[in-house]
Design a protein around this motif. Structure first.
Motif, PDB file in Angstrom:
ATOM      1  N   ASN A 225       3.182  -8.508  25.738  1.00 28.24           N
ATOM      2  CA  ASN A 225       3.681  -9.544  26.649  1.00 28.24           C
ATOM      3  C   ASN A 225       4.986  -9.106  27.314  1.00 28.24           C
ATOM      4  O   ASN A 225       5.862  -9.926  27.608  1.00 28.24           O
ATOM      5  N   GLY A 226       5.137  -7.801  27.535  1.00 26.57           N
ATOM      6  CA  GLY A 226       6.324  -7.272  28.197  1.00 26.57           C
ATOM      7  C   GLY A 226       7.516  -7.042  27.287  1.00 26.57           C
ATOM      8  O   GLY A 226       8.535  -6.525  27.727  1.00 26.57           O
ATOM      9  N   GLU A 227       7.400  -7.394  26.007  1.00 29.75           N
ATOM     10  CA  GLU A 227       8.515  -7.275  25.066  1.00 29.75           C
ATOM     11  C   GLU A 227       8.173  -6.267  23.976  1.00 29.75           C
ATOM     12  O   GLU A 227       7.001  -6.119  23.606  1.00 29.75           O
ATOM     13  N   PRO A 228       9.173  -5.569  23.423  1.00 30.97           N
ATOM     14  CA  PRO A 228       8.904  -4.679  22.287  1.00 30.97           C
ATOM     15  C   PRO A 228       8.235  -5.448  21.151  1.00 30.97           C
ATOM     16  O   PRO A 228       8.695  -6.518  20.755  1.00 30.97           O
ATOM     17  N   LEU A 229       7.135  -4.910  20.647  1.00 26.92           N
ATOM     18  CA  LEU A 229       6.396  -5.544  19.554  1.00 26.92           C
ATOM     19  C   LEU A 229       7.152  -5.323  18.243  1.00 26.92           C
ATOM     20  O   LEU A 229       7.475  -4.186  17.892  1.00 26.92           O
ATOM     21  N   GLN A 230       7.429  -6.414  17.544  1.00 27.17           N
ATOM     22  CA  GLN A 230       8.128  -6.286  16.269  1.00 27.17           C
ATOM     23  C   GLN A 230       7.640  -7.327  15.278  1.00 27.17           C
ATOM     24  O   GLN A 230       7.168  -8.410  15.649  1.00 27.17           O
ATOM     25  N   VAL A 231       7.747  -6.981  13.998  1.00 31.39           N
ATOM     26  CA  VAL A 231       7.403  -7.880  12.898  1.00 31.39           C
ATOM     27  C   VAL A 231       8.507  -7.762  11.852  1.00 31.39           C
ATOM     28  O   VAL A 231       8.853  -6.652  11.427  1.00 31.39           O
ATOM     29  N   ASN A 232       9.081  -8.899  11.502  1.00 37.08           N
ATOM     30  CA  ASN A 232      10.156  -8.923  10.491  1.00 37.08           C
ATOM     31  C   ASN A 232      11.279  -7.947  10.811  1.00 37.08           C
ATOM     32  O   ASN A 232      11.817  -7.255   9.931  1.00 37.08           O
ATOM     33  N   GLY A 233      11.620  -7.888  12.090  1.00 39.79           N
ATOM     34  CA  GLY A 233      12.731  -7.048  12.517  1.00 39.79           C
ATOM     35  C   GLY A 233      12.407  -5.570  12.640  1.00 39.79           C
ATOM     36  O   GLY A 233      13.272  -4.767  13.001  1.00 39.79           O
ATOM     37  N   LYS A 234      11.169  -5.177  12.356  1.00 36.56           N
ATOM     38  CA  LYS A 234      10.759  -3.779  12.483  1.00 36.56           C
ATOM     39  C   LYS A 234       9.908  -3.603  13.739  1.00 36.56           C
ATOM     40  O   LYS A 234       8.988  -4.381  13.987  1.00 36.56           O
ATOM     41  N   TYR A 235      10.241  -2.589  14.527  1.00 35.61           N
ATOM     42  CA  TYR A 235       9.568  -2.365  15.808  1.00 35.61           C
ATOM     43  C   TYR A 235       8.355  -1.450  15.652  1.00 35.61           C
ATOM     44  O   TYR A 235       8.354  -0.521  14.832  1.00 35.61           O
ATOM     45  N   ALA A 236       7.341  -1.720  16.473  1.00 35.28           N
ATOM     46  CA  ALA A 236       6.154  -0.865  16.512  1.00 35.28           C
ATOM     47  C   ALA A 236       6.481   0.357  17.371  1.00 35.28           C
ATOM     48  O   ALA A 236       6.225   0.390  18.573  1.00 35.28           O
ATOM     49  N   MET A 237       7.070   1.363  16.741  1.00 33.97           N
ATOM     50  CA  MET A 237       7.498   2.558  17.458  1.00 33.97           C
ATOM     51  C   MET A 237       7.500   3.749  16.500  1.00 33.97           C
ATOM     52  O   MET A 237       7.570   3.575  15.283  1.00 33.97           O
ATOM     53  N   MET A 238       7.406   4.932  17.061  1.00 33.34           N
ATOM     54  CA  MET A 238       7.478   6.143  16.244  1.00 33.34           C
ATOM     55  C   MET A 238       7.915   7.306  17.112  1.00 33.34           C
ATOM     56  O   MET A 238       7.715   7.317  18.331  1.00 33.34           O
ATOM     57  N   GLN A 239       8.535   8.271  16.461  1.00 33.26           N
ATOM     58  CA  GLN A 239       8.848   9.539  17.104  1.00 33.26           C
ATOM     59  C   GLN A 239       7.647  10.453  16.926  1.00 33.26           C
ATOM     60  O   GLN A 239       7.119  10.590  15.816  1.00 33.26           O
ATOM     61  N   ARG A 240       7.179  11.030  18.031  1.00 34.59           N
ATOM     62  CA  ARG A 240       6.065  11.964  17.956  1.00 34.59           C
ATOM     63  C   ARG A 240       6.642  13.375  18.152  1.00 34.59           C
ATOM     64  O   ARG A 240       7.039  13.737  19.259  1.00 34.59           O
ATOM     65  N   VAL A 241       6.693  14.120  17.070  1.00 34.56           N
ATOM     66  CA  VAL A 241       7.335  15.432  17.068  1.00 34.56           C
ATOM     67  C   VAL A 241       6.321  16.503  17.442  1.00 34.56           C
ATOM     68  O   VAL A 241       5.210  16.548  16.891  1.00 34.56           O
ATOM     69  N   ASN A 242       6.698  17.358  18.388  1.00 32.82           N
ATOM     70  CA  ASN A 242       5.789  18.397  18.860  1.00 32.82           C
ATOM     71  C   ASN A 242       5.360  19.319  17.729  1.00 32.82           C
ATOM     72  O   ASN A 242       6.140  19.651  16.842  1.00 32.82           O
ATOM     73  N   ALA A 243       4.101  19.759  17.804  1.00 35.54           N
ATOM     74  CA  ALA A 243       3.662  20.847  16.935  1.00 35.54           C
ATOM     75  C   ALA A 243       4.408  22.112  17.353  1.00 35.54           C
ATOM     76  O   ALA A 243       4.836  22.250  18.502  1.00 35.54           O
ATOM     77  N   SER A 244       4.577  23.044  16.449  1.00 29.46           N
ATOM     78  CA  SER A 244       5.338  24.261  16.725  1.00 29.46           C
ATOM     79  C   SER A 244       4.803  24.989  17.955  1.00 29.46           C
ATOM     80  O   SER A 244       3.613  25.273  18.057  1.00 29.46           O
ATOM     81  N   GLY A 245       5.713  25.254  18.912  1.00 29.07           N
ATOM     82  CA  GLY A 245       5.347  26.004  20.104  1.00 29.07           C
ATOM     83  C   GLY A 245       4.553  25.221  21.128  1.00 29.07           C
ATOM     84  O   GLY A 245       4.024  25.798  22.085  1.00 29.07           O
ATOM     85  N   ASP A 246       4.445  23.899  20.981  1.00 29.25           N
ATOM     86  CA  ASP A 246       3.651  23.076  21.895  1.00 29.25           C
ATOM     87  C   ASP A 246       4.559  22.023  22.527  1.00 29.25           C
ATOM     88  O   ASP A 246       5.316  21.352  21.834  1.00 29.25           O
ATOM     89  N   ILE A 247       4.472  21.874  23.852  1.00 32.98           N
ATOM     90  CA  ILE A 247       5.302  20.881  24.534  1.00 32.98           C
ATOM     91  C   ILE A 247       4.737  19.478  24.401  1.00 32.98           C
ATOM     92  O   ILE A 247       5.403  18.498  24.700  1.00 32.98           O
ATOM     93  N   ARG A 248       3.479  19.361  23.968  1.00 32.70           N
ATOM     94  CA  ARG A 248       2.831  18.053  23.887  1.00 32.70           C
ATOM     95  C   ARG A 248       3.134  17.404  22.541  1.00 32.70           C
ATOM     96  O   ARG A 248       3.046  18.055  21.503  1.00 32.70           O
ATOM     97  N   SER A 249       3.467  16.123  22.591  1.00 27.07           N
ATOM     98  CA  SER A 249       3.780  15.424  21.344  1.00 27.07           C
ATOM     99  C   SER A 249       2.690  14.433  20.948  1.00 27.07           C
ATOM    100  O   SER A 249       2.808  13.755  19.927  1.00 27.07           O
ATOM    101  N   ASN A 250       1.622  14.325  21.759  1.00 26.36           N
ATOM    102  CA  ASN A 250       0.532  13.403  21.437  1.00 26.36           C
ATOM    103  C   ASN A 250      -0.034  13.710  20.054  1.00 26.36           C
ATOM    104  O   ASN A 250      -0.213  14.860  19.673  1.00 26.36           O
ATOM    105  N   ILE A 251      -0.351  12.672  19.293  1.00 21.00           N
ATOM    106  CA  ILE A 251      -0.891  12.850  17.944  1.00 21.00           C
ATOM    107  C   ILE A 251      -2.197  13.640  17.992  1.00 21.00           C
ATOM    108  O   ILE A 251      -2.435  14.531  17.167  1.00 21.00           O
TER     109      ILE A 251
END
Length: 346
Positions: A225-251
């Motif tokens: 609904n246009g707002e950051p999704l959160q439950v009990n003060g925790k946000y639905a978010m994550m850091q997606r860290v690149n695989a070694s030598g890859d610029i893409r961070s998609n899971i």
């Protein structure tokens, strides 16, 4: 309520996907849940949306995996727009490129028919149709975006490369999941012409400023609904860290998910995005952030919600379902007075 999810295909949908998580959350709340592949959509002679679907009822499941696998084993049944309260468009048109081009626009078309039958369709189908490629991103304020050109002209792209001090990202205008994304610099400049040609075979090329922070991956944040999704003060978010030598961070491209803290900068980016998402009826969206810029806005089938739920030990999928249930209540209370595009983000 009776809620149906449109997916690309039953054979490719996995039990650990976000769509399965939302479907399981709806099932646990005693809603009737249906899954429909793009190829199972139809238009009935009486003017209604119709589809073959898979559903399961009357059983208790301990996990979304067991729920979804059991549902997949069920025989097909049929449902029409007259039966449904909600149609959730969770297919990804970019997955259909080349193999099933006919399937790219089908959900928007049939979703429009369902809207006419007073079914709540999320995200709003007309807006999704205009967002079928990454050009949709260019309609948001420039302050959000890396410097970008979209072209098929070799010289224009090469001039941009020089302007960016011989370092940029190339990717196709239409696509997702990190497919055909290349980082060009002095080391591989000799392949620039070939890389542009390869992407041009499928359409336009996006040439984009390289952000140094991208070496650390990106942050995926869900907006509801246009707002950051959160439950009990925790946000639905994550850091997606690149695989070694890859610029893409998609899971799906080998990126590794990690916890990340909300910042004022991320909240400000989300606030700038919010007005257009609300206007366009974009109920559930994933935004990908690098540094102080947005790299992408995924309005079709953003993934990772199940991963975030496990990571933070909060049930984000149930919060999504609760919001949908409220919309169905509003729809019933107001009858014909609320447009689908507005109801989608209430």
């Amino acid at each position: 309520m009776k809620i149906a999810f449109i997916i690309n295909d039953h054979s490719t949908e996995q039990p650990n996907y976000t769509t399965a998580a939302i479907g399981y959350a709806a099932y646990k709340r005693d809603n009737d849940v249906y899954f429909i592949g793009i190829g199972e959509l139809a238009y009935a002679s009486n003017g209604h949306f119709s589809a073959r679907c898979k559903t399961i009822k009357g059983s208790t499941f301990k996990s979304q995996e067991t729920f979804f696998k059991a549902m997949q084993k069920e025989e097909f049944s049929r449902i029409t727009s007259e039966d449904l309260d909600v149609l959730f468009l969770r297919n990804d048109p970019s997955d259909e490129i080349n193999d099933r081009d006919w399937a790219q626009n089908a959900a928007f078309i049939f979703g429009g028919i369902a809207v006419n039958d007073k079914v709540l369709v999320i995200n709003h189908p007309s807006s999704l149709a205009s967002a079928v490629n990454k050009m949709y991103f260019q309609h948001f304020p420039e302050i959000l975006r890396p410097k970008t050109i979209i072209s098929r002209d070799q010289k224009e792209i090469k001039d941009f490369f020089k302007e960016q001090k011989n370092k940029m990202i190339l990717k196709p205008l239409q696509g997702s999941g990190g497919k055909n994304v290349f980082m060009m610099d002095k080391k591989n400049e000799h392949n620039l012409t070939q890389t542009i040609d390869a992407i041009c075979r499928d359409g336009y090329v996006i040439a984009q400023e390289y952000l140094a922070e991208a070496k650390n991956g990106d942050t995926r944040l869900f907006l509801m609904n246009g707002e950051p999704l959160q439950v009990n003060g925790k946000y639905a978010m994550m850091q997606r860290v690149n695989a070694s030598g890859d610029i893409r961070s998609n899971i799906h491209a080998g990126g590794r998910p990690e916890k990340v803290k909300m910042t004022d900068q991320i909240l400000e980016l989300a606030e700038i995005v919010r007005p257009k998402l609300v206007q366009d009826g974009m109920f559930l969206v994933g935004i990908d952030i690098v540094g102080n810029k947005l790299m992408e806005i995924n309005v079709f089938s953003p993934g990772g919600l199940n991963i975030m739920s496990q990571m933070y030990e909060e049930d984000f999928a149930t919060e999504v379902v609760k919001s949908i249930e409220r919309k169905v209540r509003y729809k019933n209370l107001y009858s014909n007075y609320l447009y689908n595009s507005r109801l989608a983000t209430l």
